[in-house]
Scaffold this motif. Structure first.
Motif: not given
Length: 163
Positions: A18, A72, A117
Motif C-alpha cells: 500500500r 480488502r 486500502e
C-alpha cells in the motif's frame, strides 16, 4: 535436487505494498507471486489507490481470462460493450455482494479502487504478455492524458451505489 519453499503473505507485506502504491506514479503497485514472467500461471497482489487509472482493455491476443479476488477495500469492476458503454458494473470486496470476479477472454473491462486500502489478487494464464494495441479500448483516454480524471469520475459514477 530442487528445494521447494513456501512463501507466506500477510499484513506486513500488504502494508508495504500500500505504501509503495502511494509513491508509484501510477498509484498502484503489484507484488508478483509467480517467480518468472514465463510461468504458466501469473499471480500477483495489487494495491491500488482511488486516483489510479487502468485503461479499459481486453485479452484476445492471446485470449486469456482474468480473475480478481478483492482482499480488502472496495474495487469496482466495469465491463463495456464494443462502443465503450458500460454493460455491467459490480463492487467487489469484503462486505460487498461478491469478492471475486472472473472475466472471460475478449470482454472490455477495467478496475477502479474506491478507497486507499484497496488490495486485490489477480490471476491469469501465463506467460505474461503486454496488452496488444488492438486490445486497448480506442474509446477511452490514454493513461496520463488530460481527460483521465473526468473519465475516471464517470466510471465511478457508473458503479452501483455503495450504501
Amino acid at each position: 535436487m530442487t528445494v521447494l519453499t513456501e512463501r507466506l503473505y500477510g499484513e506486513e507485506d500488504f502494508a508495504q505494498l500500500r505504501e509503495q502504491s502511494l509513491q508509484n506514479e501510477r498509484l498502484r503497485q503489484h507484488l508478483n507471486i509467480h517467480t518468472d514472467y514465463s510461468d504458466p500461471c501469473q499471480r500477483l497482489f495489487v494495491a491500488m489507490q482511488p486516483s489510479s487509472y487502468v485503461v479499459p482493455h481486453r485479452h484476445t491476443s492471446p485470449a486469456k481470462s482474468e480473475t480478481f479476488i478483492v482482499l480488502r477495500g472496495t474495487v469496482g469492476i466495469l465491463i463495456f460493450n464494443d462502443d465503450g458503454d458500460v454493460a455491467r458494473s459490480e463492487l467487489l470486496g469484503p462486505g460487498q455482494k461478491a469478492q471475486v470476479c472472473d472475466i472471460p477472454p475478449g470482454l472490455w473491462h477495467t478496475a477502479v479502487a474506491l478507497d486507499s486500502e484497496s488490495l486485490f489478487m489477480e490471476v491469469k494464464v501465463g506467460p505474461y504478455s503486454p496488452i496488444d494495441s488492438v486490445d486497448v479500448a480506442p474509446w477511452a483516454p490514454v493513461a496520463g492524458s488530460e481527460g483521465v480524471a473526468d473519465y475516471l469520475h464517470i466510471l465511478k459514477c457508473s458503479l452501483p451505489d455503495q450504501s
